[in-house]
Write a protein that holds these residues in place. Sequence first.
Motif, PDB file in Angstrom:
ATOM      1  N   VAL A 151      52.662  37.141  34.348  1.00  0.00           N
ATOM      2  CA  VAL A 151      51.326  36.749  33.872  1.00  0.00           C
ATOM      3  C   VAL A 151      50.331  36.750  35.029  1.00  0.00           C
ATOM      4  O   VAL A 151      49.234  37.321  34.935  1.00  0.00           O
ATOM      5  N   TRP A 152      50.713  36.113  36.132  1.00  0.00           N
ATOM      6  CA  TRP A 152      49.825  36.081  37.300  1.00  0.00           C
ATOM      7  C   TRP A 152      49.613  37.487  37.855  1.00  0.00           C
ATOM      8  O   TRP A 152      48.503  37.857  38.229  1.00  0.00           O
ATOM      9  N   ARG A 153      50.695  38.303  37.882  1.00  0.00           N
ATOM     10  CA  ARG A 153      50.556  39.665  38.381  1.00  0.00           C
ATOM     11  C   ARG A 153      49.546  40.440  37.547  1.00  0.00           C
ATOM     12  O   ARG A 153      48.685  41.150  38.075  1.00  0.00           O
ATOM     13  N   SER A 154      49.624  40.291  36.229  1.00  0.00           N
ATOM     14  CA  SER A 154      48.679  40.978  35.350  1.00  0.00           C
ATOM     15  C   SER A 154      47.261  40.473  35.562  1.00  0.00           C
ATOM     16  O   SER A 154      46.299  41.251  35.571  1.00  0.00           O
ATOM     17  N   ALA A 155      47.114  39.154  35.752  1.00  0.00           N
ATOM     18  CA  ALA A 155      45.787  38.581  35.960  1.00  0.00           C
ATOM     19  C   ALA A 155      45.148  39.104  37.240  1.00  0.00           C
ATOM     20  O   ALA A 155      43.961  39.456  37.268  1.00  0.00           O
ATOM     21  N   VAL A 156      45.938  39.187  38.304  1.00  0.00           N
ATOM     22  CA  VAL A 156      45.419  39.680  39.582  1.00  0.00           C
ATOM     23  C   VAL A 156      45.107  41.169  39.502  1.00  0.00           C
ATOM     24  O   VAL A 156      44.057  41.631  39.977  1.00  0.00           O
ATOM     25  N   ASP A 157      46.027  41.945  38.903  1.00  0.00           N
ATOM     26  CA  ASP A 157      45.788  43.384  38.772  1.00  0.00           C
ATOM     27  C   ASP A 157      44.532  43.660  37.937  1.00  0.00           C
ATOM     28  O   ASP A 157      43.745  44.567  38.252  1.00  0.00           O
ATOM     29  N   MET A 158      44.342  42.888  36.871  1.00  0.00           N
ATOM     30  CA  MET A 158      43.163  43.076  36.029  1.00  0.00           C
ATOM     31  C   MET A 158      41.896  42.694  36.788  1.00  0.00           C
ATOM     32  O   MET A 158      40.867  43.392  36.688  1.00  0.00           O
ATOM     33  N   THR A 159      41.945  41.609  37.531  1.00  0.00           N
ATOM     34  CA  THR A 159      40.780  41.201  38.318  1.00  0.00           C
ATOM     35  C   THR A 159      40.410  42.272  39.331  1.00  0.00           C
ATOM     36  O   THR A 159      39.223  42.600  39.508  1.00  0.00           O
ATOM     37  N   ALA A 211      44.967  32.729  32.999  1.00  0.00           N
ATOM     38  CA  ALA A 211      45.213  32.834  34.437  1.00  0.00           C
ATOM     39  C   ALA A 211      44.085  33.553  35.156  1.00  0.00           C
ATOM     40  O   ALA A 211      43.740  33.223  36.295  1.00  0.00           O
ATOM     41  N   ALA A 212      43.467  34.534  34.477  1.00  0.00           N
ATOM     42  CA  ALA A 212      42.461  35.372  35.130  1.00  0.00           C
ATOM     43  C   ALA A 212      41.061  34.781  35.114  1.00  0.00           C
ATOM     44  O   ALA A 212      40.216  35.167  35.923  1.00  0.00           O
ATOM     45  N   ARG A 213      40.800  33.833  34.202  1.00  0.00           N
ATOM     46  CA  ARG A 213      39.432  33.348  34.003  1.00  0.00           C
ATOM     47  C   ARG A 213      38.762  32.871  35.301  1.00  0.00           C
ATOM     48  O   ARG A 213      37.639  33.306  35.616  1.00  0.00           O
ATOM     49  N   PRO A 214      39.382  31.991  36.096  1.00  0.00           N
ATOM     50  CA  PRO A 214      38.697  31.564  37.328  1.00  0.00           C
ATOM     51  C   PRO A 214      38.548  32.681  38.355  1.00  0.00           C
ATOM     52  O   PRO A 214      37.599  32.678  39.150  1.00  0.00           O
ATOM     53  N   LEU A 215      39.464  33.634  38.341  1.00  0.00           N
ATOM     54  CA  LEU A 215      39.371  34.755  39.278  1.00  0.00           C
ATOM     55  C   LEU A 215      38.194  35.657  38.923  1.00  0.00           C
ATOM     56  O   LEU A 215      37.417  36.060  39.790  1.00  0.00           O
ATOM     57  N   ILE A 216      38.056  35.954  37.645  1.00  0.00           N
ATOM     58  CA  ILE A 216      36.973  36.829  37.201  1.00  0.00           C
ATOM     59  C   ILE A 216      35.614  36.140  37.347  1.00  0.00           C
ATOM     60  O   ILE A 216      34.608  36.787  37.664  1.00  0.00           O
ATOM     61  N   ALA A 217      35.583  34.836  37.149  1.00  0.00           N
ATOM     62  CA  ALA A 217      34.329  34.101  37.326  1.00  0.00           C
ATOM     63  C   ALA A 217      33.801  34.254  38.745  1.00  0.00           C
ATOM     64  O   ALA A 217      32.580  34.262  38.973  1.00  0.00           O
ATOM     65  N   ALA A 218      34.724  34.385  39.700  1.00  0.00           N
ATOM     66  CA  ALA A 218      34.313  34.516  41.101  1.00  0.00           C
ATOM     67  C   ALA A 218      33.717  35.882  41.414  1.00  0.00           C
ATOM     68  O   ALA A 218      33.137  36.074  42.488  1.00  0.00           O
ATOM     69  N   LEU A 219      33.837  36.841  40.495  1.00  0.00           N
ATOM     70  CA  LEU A 219      33.290  38.181  40.726  1.00  0.00           C
ATOM     71  C   LEU A 219      31.784  38.258  40.459  1.00  0.00           C
ATOM     72  O   LEU A 219      31.149  39.247  40.819  1.00  0.00           O
ATOM     73  N   GLY A 220      31.226  37.256  39.799  1.00  0.00           N
ATOM     74  CA  GLY A 220      29.797  37.267  39.540  1.00  0.00           C
ATOM     75  C   GLY A 220      29.468  37.579  38.094  1.00  0.00           C
ATOM     76  O   GLY A 220      30.345  37.871  37.279  1.00  0.00           O
ATOM     77  N   PRO A 221      28.177  37.548  37.736  1.00  0.00           N
ATOM     78  CA  PRO A 221      27.749  37.640  36.335  1.00  0.00           C
ATOM     79  C   PRO A 221      27.992  39.000  35.678  1.00  0.00           C
ATOM     80  O   PRO A 221      28.006  39.084  34.453  1.00  0.00           O
ATOM     81  N   ARG A 222      28.172  40.058  36.448  1.00  0.00           N
ATOM     82  CA  ARG A 222      28.397  41.372  35.827  1.00  0.00           C
ATOM     83  C   ARG A 222      29.839  41.545  35.363  1.00  0.00           C
ATOM     84  O   ARG A 222      30.147  42.513  34.667  1.00  0.00           O
TER      85      ARG A 222
END
Length: 342
Positions: free
Chosen positions: A277-285, A312-323
């Motif tokens: 799950v974490w691997r997929s979240a990181v790869d997707m981010t 798992a990915a939500r906080p990682l993707i939030a750090a990428l910014g509004p786009r």
Amino acid sequence: MSGIAIYLDDTPGETRGVAVRNGRFEHLIIQSDRDVAQHRLGARSVGRIVDVQPGMKGAFVDLGAAPPLGFLPFGPGAPLAVGQKLEVEVTAEPRAGKGPTLRGLAAGEGEPRLLAGGPSVEQILDVLAPGQVPVRGLAAIQAGLEAEEEALGDGGLFGDIGLDVCVQRTRALIAVDLDLAPGAGRGKGGRARDIANRHGLIEAARLIRLKSWGGLVAIDLIGVGHDGAAIMADARAAFGADKDIVYGPVNRFGVLQLALPWRRTPLEERLAQDGPVWRSAVDMTRALRRAVLLDTGSPQIIAACNAQVADAARPLIAALGPRAALIIDSSSAPGQFRIDPA
């Protein structure tokens, strides 16, 4: 250092460093946000001995972190005792279900705890290329992905030097097979064999470093009846002068053996250690970040995945910014995701 380029991919969730020497990937260093700080190479902690194992010539040490325990080999000085506290340093990261290997520094005080973390990816890159500013952004993401792809492979054909290399790891050892693959204008005689063996040792050492492997290595050289001194000089030039490397002679079957110290968690274990799950979240981010950098025209880029990966990915993707945006797609299978412009 001449001929070296370094890349730093600081995608949220996982940082990657890549070193490329003379156009070939040399090092891939990965650190996850989920790493246990006490287990990283070079980390210093106060540890408490919880079990002494004379048969294993060492003791298990509580570092005040999640399992597994650290292992401290016996050294010179007074015997180790249960309850004893020591300052220790990680000399080899966890692998194959075993905890980190430790080196005793001094007597310790207080509860088991981290004193100083190991070097960051950026600090490691600075050691590899002192004073050089790493390349970041899209180029760094791509370098990390390409280095990972090569590191997870078994080697391959190097047509520019007429060489076929296969590097595989078993439970017992790392097996390296070198074969001559003549290119245009290349012969099959002793000189071609010697050139291919020399470059084969260089490529084998490079691939083993890229994979973060250690242990016993058996290299099946091309041909037999080698000049042992010349092969040994080539091996030392390829694998380095680390005092912990043990070089053996070339036997009558044309096999060179050596033993490499373990330092880092093997790449294939590191990529799997936090679960799918974490691997997929990181790869997707990382894929989403790459898409955002490539597509500068779309107002938003969307990643779609199942609910478990999304959590798992939500906080990682939030750090990428509004786009960068995330939606749940209940039809997505575990480990699958897609990236679409808004």
